[in-house]
Write an enzyme that holds these catalytic residues in place. Structure first.
Site, PDB file in Angstrom:
ATOM      1  N   ASP A 110       0.854  -0.943  -0.188  1.00  0.00           N
ATOM      2  CA  ASP A 110       0.122   0.010   0.026  1.00  0.00           C
ATOM      3  C   ASP A 110       0.832   1.249  -0.050  1.00  0.00           C
ATOM      4  OD1 ASP A 110       0.847   0.312   2.714  1.00  0.00           O
ATOM      5  OD2 ASP A 110      -1.321   0.573   3.389  1.00  0.00           O
TER       6      ASP A 110
ATOM      7  N   ASP B  32     -12.543  12.634  14.861  1.00  0.00           N
ATOM      8  CA  ASP B  32     -12.070  11.703  14.078  1.00  0.00           C
ATOM      9  C   ASP B  32     -10.710  11.495  14.844  1.00  0.00           C
ATOM     10  OD1 ASP B  32     -10.796  10.327  12.012  1.00  0.00           O
ATOM     11  OD2 ASP B  32     -10.973  11.986  10.596  1.00  0.00           O
TER      12      ASP B  32
ATOM     13  N   GLU C 283      -4.867  11.425  10.346  1.00  0.00           N
ATOM     14  CA  GLU C 283      -5.324  12.645   9.476  1.00  0.00           C
ATOM     15  C   GLU C 283      -6.430  13.624  10.358  1.00  0.00           C
ATOM     16  OE1 GLU C 283      -5.270   9.371   8.626  1.00  0.00           O
ATOM     17  OE2 GLU C 283      -4.153   8.990   7.165  1.00  0.00           O
TER      18      GLU C 283
ATOM     19  N   LYS D 163     -14.194   5.363   7.140  1.00  0.00           N
ATOM     20  CA  LYS D 163     -14.187   3.999   6.709  1.00  0.00           C
ATOM     21  C   LYS D 163     -13.514   3.736   5.495  1.00  0.00           C
ATOM     22  CE  LYS D 163     -17.660   1.255   9.301  1.00  0.00           C
ATOM     23  NZ  LYS D 163     -18.375   2.187   9.999  1.00  0.00           N
TER      24      LYS D 163
ATOM     25  N   GLU E 264     -14.034   1.755   3.170  1.00  0.00           N
ATOM     26  CA  GLU E 264     -15.070   1.526   2.508  1.00  0.00           C
ATOM     27  C   GLU E 264     -15.694   2.713   1.820  1.00  0.00           C
ATOM     28  OE1 GLU E 264     -16.433  -1.383   1.144  1.00  0.00           O
ATOM     29  OE2 GLU E 264     -14.868  -2.433   2.363  1.00  0.00           O
ATOM     30  N   THR E 265     -16.260   3.767   2.788  1.00  0.00           N
ATOM     31  CA  THR E 265     -16.854   5.152   2.254  1.00  0.00           C
ATOM     32  C   THR E 265     -15.824   5.926   1.874  1.00  0.00           C
ATOM     33  OG1 THR E 265     -16.800   5.748   4.502  1.00  0.00           O
ATOM     34  CG2 THR E 265     -18.936   4.612   3.791  1.00  0.00           C
ATOM     35  N   ARG E 266     -14.624   5.803   2.581  1.00  0.00           N
ATOM     36  CA  ARG E 266     -13.463   6.945   2.211  1.00  0.00           C
ATOM     37  C   ARG E 266     -13.830   8.265   2.696  1.00  0.00           C
ATOM     38  NH1 ARG E 266     -11.147   7.034  -3.032  1.00  0.00           N
ATOM     39  NH2 ARG E 266     -13.379   6.052  -3.820  1.00  0.00           N
TER      40      ARG E 266
ATOM     41  N   SER F 136     -15.415  10.811   6.359  1.00  0.00           N
ATOM     42  CA  SER F 136     -15.681  10.687   7.826  1.00  0.00           C
ATOM     43  C   SER F 136     -16.483  11.960   8.136  1.00  0.00           C
ATOM     44  CB  SER F 136     -14.383  10.604   8.709  1.00  0.00           C
ATOM     45  OG  SER F 136     -13.669  11.760   8.279  1.00  0.00           O
TER      46      SER F 136
HETATM   47  N1  LIG Z   1      -9.646  10.389   8.682  1.00  0.00           N
HETATM   48  C1  LIG Z   1     -10.123  10.341   7.314  1.00  0.00           C
HETATM   49  N2  LIG Z   1     -11.270  11.057   6.977  1.00  0.00           N
HETATM   50  C2  LIG Z   1     -11.611  11.238   5.751  1.00  0.00           C
HETATM   51  N3  LIG Z   1     -11.304  10.619   4.685  1.00  0.00           N
HETATM   52  C3  LIG Z   1     -10.128  10.095   4.970  1.00  0.00           C
HETATM   53  C4  LIG Z   1      -9.475   9.844   6.210  1.00  0.00           C
HETATM   54  N4  LIG Z   1      -8.381   9.110   6.040  1.00  0.00           N
HETATM   55  C5  LIG Z   1      -8.082   8.922   4.823  1.00  0.00           C
HETATM   56  N5  LIG Z   1      -9.359   9.347   4.104  1.00  0.00           N
HETATM   57  C6  LIG Z   1      -9.307   9.233   2.514  1.00  0.00           C
HETATM   58  O1  LIG Z   1      -9.809   7.944   2.322  1.00  0.00           O
HETATM   59  C7  LIG Z   1      -8.975   7.232   1.456  1.00  0.00           C
HETATM   60  C8  LIG Z   1      -8.509   5.758   1.635  1.00  0.00           C
HETATM   61  O2  LIG Z   1      -7.580   5.843   2.819  1.00  0.00           O
HETATM   62  P1  LIG Z   1      -7.033   4.538   3.410  1.00  0.00           P
HETATM   63  O3  LIG Z   1      -6.231   4.799   4.366  1.00  0.00           O
HETATM   64  O4  LIG Z   1      -8.115   3.450   3.300  1.00  0.00           O
HETATM   65  O5  LIG Z   1      -6.169   4.212   2.233  1.00  0.00           O
HETATM   66  P2  LIG Z   1      -5.323   2.943   2.134  1.00  0.00           P
HETATM   67  O6  LIG Z   1      -6.485   1.943   1.184  1.00  0.00           O
HETATM   68  O7  LIG Z   1      -5.031   2.340   3.148  1.00  0.00           O
HETATM   69  O8  LIG Z   1      -4.229   3.055   1.083  1.00  0.00           O
HETATM   70  P3  LIG Z   1      -3.155   4.093   1.361  1.00  0.00           P
HETATM   71  O9  LIG Z   1      -2.840   3.605   2.841  1.00  0.00           O
HETATM   72  O10 LIG Z   1      -2.251   3.754   0.256  1.00  0.00           O
HETATM   73  O11 LIG Z   1      -3.554   5.249   1.139  1.00  0.00           O
HETATM   74  C9  LIG Z   1      -7.719   8.468   1.399  1.00  0.00           C
HETATM   75  O12 LIG Z   1      -7.040   8.351   0.323  1.00  0.00           O
HETATM   76  C10 LIG Z   1      -8.233   9.821   1.763  1.00  0.00           C
HETATM   77  O13 LIG Z   1      -8.684  10.206   0.462  1.00  0.00           O
HETATM   78 MG   LIG Z   2      -4.063   2.858   5.003  1.00  0.00          MG
END
Ligand SMILES: Nc1ncnc2c1ncn2[C@@H]1O[C@H](COP(=O)(O)OP(=O)(O)OP(=O)(O)O)[C@@H](O)[C@H]1O
Ligand SMILES: [Mg+2]
Ligand SMILES: [K+]
Length: 670
Positions: free
Chosen positions: A297, A334, A338, A367, A369-371, A373
């Site tokens: 990742d 949150d 981030e 999540k 799934e929804t990306r 928060s």
């Molecule tokens: N706390 C948060 N609140 C809202 N959106 C977020 C938050 N953290 C991440 N995201 C968004 O959700 C996306 C997916 O995050 P996630 O951590 O699941 O990525 P991942 O699948 O683990 O891959 P990678 O770690 O390489 O980004 C991020 O690219 C960002 O746009």
């Molecule tokens: Mg991640």
């Protein structure tokens, strides 16, 4: 330490002579039977009929065979010894302690750590040891994990996110945490580690079993040849003595690899352990050696992963103040790094916001799934922040429109390798948060190295395609997949596997667990969640996701070492024919001396030299079996021809020199 290790291994080599133990290694077991028979013949030369060979010869053969078995046992014992030593030091860190168990009524009860069960909640304060494996449910603490990882700098562990798991036996050095216990007594990570390194669960790997079957079949064929040989020689009118036949058999069967095979496997696992990676099975280490594709990742593996908010960029005609307000509301609860970094940046930029509108609202957790928060407010308004495409879809579903400058601003952040998060309230997008992250130094070299090993790297990220492309290019990965949800990772793995590829993956989050389980090699981070560690077949105690590269190298080295020593062993045996077969016939028919191309001193000396060489080649090769043959990244074909040259040709030549040398010495003594 080394001295003690060797001393213990010597002792163990004698204990392993027990036939019930030896029978598990058929090749060496045959040598042991040979030892017993020749010993018997040394004292009762006519035990199996009349005999002309002298007692002294029988005794010498018997002794050489005993040492052959002992040398093989020593190799195995030495390899096992290292694991034992490590298990002992782990056992020392596993001590009984009192735990502060939190009862449902809120009272603290002092109990024995051994009585803690899954689901119990304990409070651990500064200076105390964490009584069991668990997940932090509230609080943040720095934890000294040196007992397990050997790393003395404390690590920060906190509730929420992928850094909430703690291991029993580690020590809280500051602050206080509440921990929910996740393992039953006797099934903790430390227990598992101890039993793994102790080798209690060591089972032969499929590869090892296959090789063993081939070697045993080969041995059986040679046995048939040697047993039927007297029929022919009797027909020709001369008799071969039993000790000579036994010597012939031992020289022909693959004793070198038979004696070193299990040591090679154990040492391979041990090398992984030395790298601070716990492999759940030898099979996993071997699979690592055959990997074709690695799924990584982005955040935290290729980049540093401390994705911090670094800028606020309002969109459309929204004022910074309004943008800041909804940004704050979306992040108030949150707990992800981030989310927290957003609040910190608001404070740093001295942007004020009201928190009372959040009263009575429901927090919407991030999540994968929804990306997204955010928060559903008591007055019915809904606030979200998240990946831009996800928020855009969400806003459109609320009947809203997208500010005209949003895409341009999004692309600017993405092209710089940053992660843009859009912030929206009801049907409006207020602006973008710029999450900054940097590619770790040296990534390009590491991926180049993997490429030269013939391994493809695929970066799977939840981030948008532009950010993904920027980071992928900067880091030098072969392929990338953007906007990747956890289940997409499994699909990628399954697809590669359907093409006949072996796939490795690293991960730390609960949402990585299914993919870690699906991969042929799943390397979980020790810092990661219990679910990830449970699903994976390897755990990196240093939590360094790029270590998969070393694990692959060690796996390859293990497979190569086994292959090289098998080649060497069989080539060796071929060379021994030239010493022992002419000698055998010369015993009966002196005219056969023309076959004595090695010009060995006498038939007796030839047989003994071959046997002695056969025995001492085992300890000579122990260091190579333990350390592994040297490995440089190159294609498998190049590797194969290189190894055939070194170990095949070397395997034929070395015995000629060795046997001749021993013969010269023996000729002087005799
Ligand atoms: N706390 C948060 N609140 C809202 N959106 C977020 C938050 N953290 C991440 N995201 C968004 O959700 C996306 C997916 O995050 P996630 O951590 O699941 O990525 P991942 O699948 O683990 O891959 P990678 O770690 O390489 O980004 C991020 O690219 C960002 O746009
Ligand atoms: Mg991640
Ligand atoms: K042999």
């Amino acid at each position: 330490m080394e001295k003690e290790l060797i001393g213990n291994a010597i002792k163990a080599s004698f204990f392993k002579l027990d036939p019930r133990v030896m029978v598990k290694n058929p090749i060496m077991f045959i040598v042991e039977i040979g030892f017993a028979l020749t010993l018997l013949l040394a004292f009762i030369p006519s035990a199996f009929g009349s005999s002309e060979v002298n007692v002294w010869f029988n005794l010498t053969v018997s002794l050489i065979l005993l040492f052959t078995v002992l040398f093989a046992n020593f190799a195995e014992a030495l390899a096992e010894g290292r694991g034992m030593a490590q298990a002992n030091s782990l056992k020392n860190s596993k001590k009984e302690m009192t735990a502060n168990k939190l009862k449902p009524n809120g009272e603290i009860e002092k109990t024995d750590s051994a009585s803690l069960r899954k689901g119990d909640i304990v409070v651990v304060s500064q200076g105390e040891f964490i009584p069991g494996d668990g997940e932090i449910i509230s609080g943040l603490a720095s934890v000294d994990e040196s007992a397990i990882t050997g790393e003395s700098a404390p690590v920060i562990k906190e509730a929420g996110g992928d850094f909430n798991s703690v291991t029993g036996g580690t020590k809280v050095v500051s602050d206080q945490i509440k921990v929910r216990i996740t393992s039953e007594p006797g099934e903790s990570f430390l227990d598992k580690m101890i039993s793994l390194v102790e080798g209690a669960q060591r089972q032969k790997t499929p590869n090892e079993i296959a090789l063993n079957t081939v070697l045993t079949s080969l041995t059986l064929i040679f046995m048939i040849v040697v047993v039927t040989l007297p029929l022919f020689t009797n027909y020709l009118g001369f008799e071969l003595e039993i000790p000579v036949l036994i010597a012939l058999l031992v020289c022909l069967i693959p004793t070198t690899i038979g004696g070193l095979l299990s040591a090679i496997g154990i040492a391979g696992m041990d090398r992984v352990t030395q790298f601070n990676v716990i492999a759940m099975s030898g099979k996993a280490v071997e699979a690592a050696g055959d990997i074709n594709t690695i799924i990584l990742d982005k955040t935290g593996t290729i980049t540093f992963g401390n994705r911090m908010a670094s800028e606020f960029i309002p969109a459309g005609n929204h004022a910074m103040q309004d943008f800041a307000q909804w940004t704050a509301i979306s992040s108030l609860e949150d707990e992800t790094p981030e989310g927290r970094s957003v609040l910190e940046l608001l404070k740093k930029k001295q942007l004020s916001y009201q928190t009372d509108i959040a009263i009575g609202g429901t927090f919407i957790e991030f999540k994968a799934e929804t990306r997204m928060s955010g928060m559903d407010l008591a007055d019915g308004s809904v606030v979200r922040k998240g990946a831009v495409d996800a928020v855009k879809k969400w806003v459109i579903s609320q009947g809203g429109t997208i500010p005209s400058d949003l895409d341009k601003k999004t692309d600017e952040i993405s092209k710089a390798g940053g992660t843009p998060l859009a912030v929206a309230m009801n049907d409006q997008i207020f602006g973008l948060i710029y999450l900054k992250d940097t590619v770790k130094p040296g990534m390009k070299e590491r991926f180049d190295k993997l490429r030269s090993m013939g391994i493809k790297t695929v970066m799977c990220t939840g981030d948008n395609p532009l950010t993904a492309a920027t980071i992928a290019k900067e880091a030098g990965v072969d392929e990338f997949i953007a906007e990747c949800k956890p289940e997409d990772k499994i699909e990628v793995i399954k697809y590669e596997q359907s093409q006949g590829k072996l796939v490795a993956m690293t991960g730390d989050g609960t949402n990585d667990a299914p993919a870690l389980a699906q991969a042929d090699v799943g390397l979980a981070m020790n810092s990661g969640t219990a679910a990830a560690k449970e699903a994976a077949n390897m755990v990196d105690l240093d939590s360094n996701p790029t270590k998969i590269i070393e694990v692959v190298s060690i796996g390859k080295q293990l497979l190569m070492t086994r292959g090289a020593l098998t080649t060497f062993s069989i080539a060796n045996d071929i060379a021994k024919y030239f010493a022992i077969i002419p000698a055998m016939f010369m015993l009966a028919i002196p005219e056969m001396n023309v076959l004595n191309i090695m010009r060995l001193d006498s038939p007796i000396s030839a047989v003994l030299s071959a046997l002695i060489f056969n025995a001492i080649i085992i300890p000579v090769l122990i260091p190579l079996a333990m350390k592994g043959v040297s490995y440089k990244p190159m294609s498998s074909n190049a590797l194969l021809s290189r190894n055939l040259l070194i170990y095949g040709l070397g395997g034929v030549l070395v015995p000629f020199i060795g046997i001749k040398g021993i013969d010269v010495v023996l000729a002087m003594i005799l």
